[in-house]
Design a protein around this motif. Structure first.
Motif, short mmCIF file in Angstrom:
data_model
loop_
_atom_site.label_atom_id
_atom_site.label_comp_id
_atom_site.label_asym_id
_atom_site.label_seq_id
_atom_site.Cartn_x
_atom_site.Cartn_y
_atom_site.Cartn_z
N ARG A 61 50.57 28.95 38.62
CA ARG A 61 50.56 29.38 39.96
C ARG A 61 51.96 30.25 40.38
O ARG A 61 52.81 30.45 39.36
CB ARG A 61 51.06 27.86 40.73
CG ARG A 61 49.99 26.80 40.46
CD ARG A 61 50.61 25.58 40.94
NE ARG A 61 51.62 25.26 40.11
CZ ARG A 61 52.53 24.40 40.67
NH1 ARG A 61 52.60 23.64 41.85
NH2 ARG A 61 53.63 23.99 39.89
N GLY A 110 50.71 30.48 48.98
CA GLY A 110 49.40 30.36 48.93
C GLY A 110 48.62 30.99 50.13
O GLY A 110 49.36 31.43 51.03
N GLN A 120 47.10 27.28 46.89
CA GLN A 120 47.96 27.85 46.00
C GLN A 120 47.37 29.33 45.45
O GLN A 120 46.38 29.15 45.41
CB GLN A 120 48.44 26.95 44.96
CG GLN A 120 48.90 25.67 45.44
CD GLN A 120 49.07 24.65 44.15
OE1 GLN A 120 48.75 24.83 43.17
NE2 GLN A 120 49.96 23.61 44.33
N VAL A 122 47.14 31.35 42.54
CA VAL A 122 47.11 30.97 40.92
C VAL A 122 46.51 32.44 40.45
O VAL A 122 45.58 32.88 40.75
CB VAL A 122 46.40 29.81 40.71
CG1 VAL A 122 45.01 29.55 41.31
CG2 VAL A 122 46.23 29.45 39.31
N THR A 124 44.09 34.17 37.66
CA THR A 124 42.99 33.66 37.12
C THR A 124 42.17 34.96 36.78
O THR A 124 42.62 36.00 36.85
CB THR A 124 42.11 32.89 38.13
OG1 THR A 124 41.03 32.23 37.57
CG2 THR A 124 41.71 33.61 39.72
N THR A 206 43.84 36.85 41.89
CA THR A 206 44.65 35.66 42.55
C THR A 206 43.54 34.65 42.97
O THR A 206 42.69 35.00 43.93
CB THR A 206 45.54 35.95 43.58
OG1 THR A 206 46.48 36.89 42.98
CG2 THR A 206 46.10 34.72 44.37
N GLY A 207 43.52 33.53 42.35
CA GLY A 207 42.56 32.46 42.87
C GLY A 207 42.85 31.60 44.16
O GLY A 207 44.08 31.73 44.57
N HIS A 208 41.98 30.67 44.42
CA HIS A 208 42.09 30.06 45.73
C HIS A 208 42.41 28.40 45.17
O HIS A 208 41.70 27.77 44.84
CB HIS A 208 40.93 30.06 46.44
CG HIS A 208 41.02 29.13 47.74
ND1 HIS A 208 40.76 27.89 47.82
CD2 HIS A 208 41.24 29.80 48.98
CE1 HIS A 208 40.82 27.44 49.09
NE2 HIS A 208 41.03 28.65 50.06
N GLY A 209 43.79 28.27 44.93
CA GLY A 209 43.93 26.87 44.03
C GLY A 209 44.26 25.73 45.06
O GLY A 209 43.58 25.58 46.31
N ALA A 210 44.81 24.71 44.40
CA ALA A 210 44.84 23.39 45.04
C ALA A 210 45.81 23.47 46.42
O ALA A 210 46.46 24.30 46.43
CB ALA A 210 45.45 22.46 44.03
#
Length: 277
Positions: A61, A110, A120, A122, A124, A206-210
């Protein structure tokens, strides 16, 4: 015009950050640093011509730390992979951004989902990035900001904030650059083609995290100009790709792991056999 403001308890956390060395001297009032939240903190930026690069690590993250180093409030429009970090739209300087008070530091951790939460950031793979999953993969691998100063003097708040404009299309466009001569234009195109052919395939997005809590509320901010006073782009990719590009030095070779005839000076005792009494 409106913006979003973080409540007092969040402000106290933001103001509690310890001073840290700034990564570069910006041509404007705001410093941008990327913080690895699952690693060693601030990621070092490396220069490569007119670009700056950081090495991310898949699965970690991160947050975008903004520090207003001026005595005035500023508005910062944050772009990740070419998308506005608040609205998710293809990013443009005239859109919604974060408002920082004088000397304020804030971490943008995020994609904003509401006035209560963010998803968040993250690192990826590009295919699992938010930009790719929403059909907009053209600008994966870059973090940016556009900074605006405030028009006039208004009462100051004690918290960082986010400006939300009623009209995203307001304000005149920046003047276009004069056309380049045909020969220079051709040379630039050839150079870009060669660079693209030599560059390794992007390994990070960049991912779409928690979800995590990040409360904000609206407030007002009037821009002094329709064009930003500062604009920054920071490229990112894996350390492996940065080494392939020649931006990071090659890793230090490991010591030879081949068997040695004399690995130690003396003979150690064998482990005690518990069956022997």
């Amino acid at each position: 015009m409106k913006r979003l403001i973080l409540p007092l308890f969040a402000v106290l956390v933001l103001c509690g950050f310890r001073p840290m060395p700034l990564p570069h001297t910006p041509a404007g009032p705001v410093y941008l640093t990327v913080i690895d939240r699952d690693g060693d903190g601030a990621l070092r930026a490396y220069s490569d011509g007119d670009q700056r690069w950081i090495a991310g690590e898949k699965g970690h993250r991160y947050s975008v730390r903004l520090r207003n180093a001026s005595a005035e409030r500023v508005l910062v429009v944050v772009s990740v992979d070419g998308l506005n970090a608040i609205t998710g739209q293809v990013a443009a300087p005239g859109q919604t951004g974060y408002v920082l008070n004088p000397w304020q530091t804030a971490d943008i951790s995020g994609w904003r989902k509401s006035s209560e939460e963010v998803a968040q950031f993250v690192f990826t793979t590009p295919g699992r990035s938010y930009a790719a999953r929403t059909g907009r993969p053209d600008n994966i691998g870059v973090i940016g900001m556009a900074v605006f100063t405030e028009a006039g003097a208004i009462a100051r708040d004690l918290s960082p904030a986010v400006e939300r404009r009623r009209s995203l299309a307001g304000g005149p466009a920046a003047p276009a650059a004069p056309p380049a001569p045909a020969a220079a234009e051709s040379a630039m195109a050839d150079s870009a083609t060669r660079s693209a052919a030599a560059a390794p395939a992007q390994r990070l997005g960049t991912g779409h995290g928690a979800r995590e809590t990040s409360r904000v509320r609206d407030t007002a901010f009037e821009r002094a100009s329709s064009t930003p006073v500062q604009q920054v782009e920071l490229r990112y990719d894996s350390a492996q790709n940065l080494r392939a590009r020649g931006i990071l030095p090659a890793p230090t070779p490991r010591p030879d792991s081949a068997p040695r005839a004399f690995p130690s000076q003396y003979v150690p005792d064998p482990p005690r056999d518990s069956r022997l009494r």
